[in-house]
Design a protein around this motif. Structure first.
Motif, PDB file in Angstrom:
ATOM      1  N   ALA A 195       0.651  -1.144   0.005  1.00  0.00           N
ATOM      2  CA  ALA A 195       0.072  -0.037  -0.170  1.00  0.00           C
ATOM      3  C   ALA A 195       0.923   1.264  -0.089  1.00  0.00           C
ATOM      4  O   ALA A 195       0.523   2.341  -0.414  1.00  0.00           O
ATOM      5  N   ALA A 196       2.135   1.141   0.680  1.00  0.00           N
ATOM      6  CA  ALA A 196       2.880   2.337   0.753  1.00  0.00           C
ATOM      7  C   ALA A 196       3.842   2.354  -0.480  1.00  0.00           C
ATOM      8  O   ALA A 196       4.726   3.269  -0.629  1.00  0.00           O
ATOM      9  N   GLY A 197       3.847   1.443  -1.332  1.00  0.00           N
ATOM     10  CA  GLY A 197       4.624   1.564  -2.430  1.00  0.00           C
ATOM     11  C   GLY A 197       6.041   1.046  -2.411  1.00  0.00           C
ATOM     12  O   GLY A 197       6.982   1.452  -2.921  1.00  0.00           O
ATOM     13  N   GLN A 198       5.982   0.142  -1.112  1.00  0.00           N
ATOM     14  CA  GLN A 198       7.487  -0.131  -0.957  1.00  0.00           C
ATOM     15  C   GLN A 198       7.887  -1.591  -1.258  1.00  0.00           C
ATOM     16  O   GLN A 198       6.704  -2.406  -1.371  1.00  0.00           O
ATOM     17  N   PRO A 254      -5.095  -6.022  -3.186  1.00  0.00           N
ATOM     18  CA  PRO A 254      -3.498  -5.820  -3.698  1.00  0.00           C
ATOM     19  C   PRO A 254      -3.469  -5.689  -5.308  1.00  0.00           C
ATOM     20  O   PRO A 254      -2.485  -5.092  -5.888  1.00  0.00           O
ATOM     21  N   MET A 255      -4.520  -6.149  -6.033  1.00  0.00           N
ATOM     22  CA  MET A 255      -4.318  -5.972  -7.378  1.00  0.00           C
ATOM     23  C   MET A 255      -4.571  -4.410  -7.803  1.00  0.00           C
ATOM     24  O   MET A 255      -3.905  -4.011  -8.748  1.00  0.00           O
ATOM     25  N   ALA A 256      -5.419  -3.666  -7.021  1.00  0.00           N
ATOM     26  CA  ALA A 256      -5.565  -2.523  -7.137  1.00  0.00           C
ATOM     27  C   ALA A 256      -4.318  -1.740  -6.893  1.00  0.00           C
ATOM     28  O   ALA A 256      -4.002  -0.723  -7.669  1.00  0.00           O
ATOM     29  N   GLN A 257      -3.497  -1.901  -6.007  1.00  0.00           N
ATOM     30  CA  GLN A 257      -2.363  -1.370  -5.430  1.00  0.00           C
ATOM     31  C   GLN A 257      -1.384  -1.352  -6.602  1.00  0.00           C
ATOM     32  O   GLN A 257      -0.779  -0.684  -7.123  1.00  0.00           O
ATOM     33  N   LEU A 258      -1.043  -2.681  -7.218  1.00  0.00           N
ATOM     34  CA  LEU A 258      -0.205  -3.057  -8.230  1.00  0.00           C
ATOM     35  C   LEU A 258      -0.676  -2.325  -9.559  1.00  0.00           C
ATOM     36  O   LEU A 258       0.439  -1.424  -9.951  1.00  0.00           O
ATOM     37  N   LEU A 259      -1.885  -2.142  -9.849  1.00  0.00           N
ATOM     38  CA  LEU A 259      -2.166  -1.378 -10.979  1.00  0.00           C
ATOM     39  C   LEU A 259      -1.881   0.156 -10.766  1.00  0.00           C
ATOM     40  O   LEU A 259      -1.533   0.828 -11.575  1.00  0.00           O
ATOM     41  N   LEU A 260      -2.157   0.605  -9.550  1.00  0.00           N
ATOM     42  CA  LEU A 260      -1.962   1.968  -9.235  1.00  0.00           C
ATOM     43  C   LEU A 260      -0.615   2.223  -9.516  1.00  0.00           C
ATOM     44  O   LEU A 260       0.045   3.236  -9.811  1.00  0.00           O
ATOM     45  N   GLY A 261       0.369   1.246  -8.818  1.00  0.00           N
ATOM     46  CA  GLY A 261       1.809   1.397  -8.867  1.00  0.00           C
ATOM     47  C   GLY A 261       2.453   1.526 -10.198  1.00  0.00           C
ATOM     48  O   GLY A 261       3.450   1.813 -10.689  1.00  0.00           O
ATOM     49  N   ALA A 262       1.556   0.917 -11.132  1.00  0.00           N
ATOM     50  CA  ALA A 262       1.987   0.835 -12.649  1.00  0.00           C
ATOM     51  C   ALA A 262       1.228   2.029 -13.377  1.00  0.00           C
ATOM     52  O   ALA A 262       1.455   2.298 -14.527  1.00  0.00           O
ATOM     53  N   ASP A 263       0.825   2.930 -12.657  1.00  0.00           N
ATOM     54  CA  ASP A 263       0.030   4.292 -13.299  1.00  0.00           C
ATOM     55  C   ASP A 263      -1.079   4.233 -13.772  1.00  0.00           C
ATOM     56  O   ASP A 263      -1.305   5.033 -14.662  1.00  0.00           O
ATOM     57  N   CYS A 264      -1.814   3.036 -13.683  1.00  0.00           N
ATOM     58  CA  CYS A 264      -3.097   3.305 -14.187  1.00  0.00           C
ATOM     59  C   CYS A 264      -4.044   4.037 -13.255  1.00  0.00           C
ATOM     60  O   CYS A 264      -3.844   4.439 -12.345  1.00  0.00           O
ATOM     61  N   THR A 265      -5.250   4.432 -13.862  1.00  0.00           N
ATOM     62  CA  THR A 265      -6.311   5.283 -13.162  1.00  0.00           C
ATOM     63  C   THR A 265      -7.213   4.150 -12.507  1.00  0.00           C
ATOM     64  O   THR A 265      -7.890   3.154 -13.479  1.00  0.00           O
ATOM     65  N   VAL A 266      -7.282   3.712 -11.299  1.00  0.00           N
ATOM     66  CA  VAL A 266      -7.745   2.470 -10.587  1.00  0.00           C
ATOM     67  C   VAL A 266      -9.194   2.922 -10.140  1.00  0.00           C
ATOM     68  O   VAL A 266      -9.277   3.577  -9.340  1.00  0.00           O
ATOM     69  N   THR A 267     -10.150   1.989 -10.579  1.00  0.00           N
ATOM     70  CA  THR A 267     -11.563   1.860  -9.735  1.00  0.00           C
ATOM     71  C   THR A 267     -11.624   0.511  -9.145  1.00  0.00           C
ATOM     72  O   THR A 267     -11.474  -0.578  -9.630  1.00  0.00           O
TER      73      THR A 267
END
Length: 282
Positions: free
Chosen positions: A128-131, A170-183
């Motif tokens: 969640a923290a991108g670590q 966790p799927m949403a967090q990984l997509l967010l980390g890949a710069d997706c716009t996530v819902t």
């Protein structure tokens, strides 16, 4: 339009082959231990497949099987022994557990450095923290599939249908980390169909067979079906109505043969990562 089929079985085979080559070059064998409690038939099949894949890739893999009557204290004692064993790099507690054992207690008992399921609160917090940390296997597998398919993630509208701790969040967090716009959508979301139609990347992980219909899919969207549901006639089905969706989507994973094989391959990838990290990057 006929969707391109994203063959998770083939991608997983390539990933396992690469892991086997890396393991063969190491001066040690990464150690994986699966703890199973009880006689759940689906768990039994899954654990055997994990052991087989691990051994074929050169891992030191074994399953510890406790009876269904095992107490929470007995399971926690088993986990403590594995935590202290220097030959063990990865520990996986097979779910579901019998009702007398709290799932959250078992997950929290695993050493976060050996938590190859990626479920420990510390690893969830790191994600969640991108670590850096160990990531749940199924979402990690989905990211591999998207990468192999050449899906452009940066800026893409991605929808995760499901909010479980194991897949959805966790799927949403990984997509967010890949710069997706996530819902994130779920059972209480208003107008699920409309939410899905906005997505360029749709990840379905709700455990309801055929929930996502063809007219829920945006033309050309990438659809990843995480659902594995057993129908009354014994067949396996995903959360997406495959034939309908394949006529609209640009790419889609099948069930079976899509995300499922990637979960085991990513378990091995997590175990190798944990083994190397525990040895200081050896």
């Amino acid at each position: 339009m006929t969707a391109r089929i994203l063959d998770g079985k083939a991608i997983a085979a390539r990933l396992r082959a690469g892991l086997a080559a890396r393991v063969a070059a190491l001066p040690f064998r990464p150690g994986l231990r699966v703890v199973r409690v009880g006689e759940d038939p689906a768990s039994g099949v899954y654990v055997r497949n994990k052991d087989k894949a691990a051994r074929e890739a050169g891992f030191d893999s074994a399953t510890l099987h406790l009876p269904a009557s095992a107490t929470e204290a007995e399971l926690l004692a088993t986990i403590a022994v594995l935590n202290a064993d220097p030959a063990v790099d990865g520990i996986l507690v097979q779910l579901p557990l019998p009702p007398q054992i709290r799932t959250e207690a078992a997950i929290a008992a695993v050493d976060p450095a050996k938590d190859v399921d990626g479920f420990h609160p510390l690893n969830a917090g790191r994600l969640a923290a991108g670590q850096p940390g160990l990531v749940p296997c199924t979402p990690r597998g989905v990211m591999h599939i998207l990468a192999e398919a050449g899906v452009a993630l940066r800026g893409a509208r991605a929808l995760v249908l499901g909010r479980s701790q194991i897949v959805g969040r966790p799927m949403a967090q990984l997509l967010l980390g890949a710069d997706c716009t996530v819902t994130i959508a779920h059972s209480r979301s208003r107008d699920l169909a409309a939410e899905c139609r906005r997505a360029e990347i749709l990840i379905a992980a709700v455990g309801r067979p055929g929930l996502v219909r063809g007219d829920w899919i945006a033309p050309g969207a990438v659809v990843v079906d995480v659902g594995i549901n057993r129908l009354p006639d014994g067949r396996l089905a995903g959360d997406v109505a495959f034939e309908e969706a394949a006529a609209v989507a640009g790419a889609i994973t099948p069930v079976p043969g899509g995300v499922g094989p990637m979960t085991i391959a990513c378990l091995l990838e997590n175990t190798l990562d944990a083994a190397i990290a525990r040895r200081g990057g050896a």
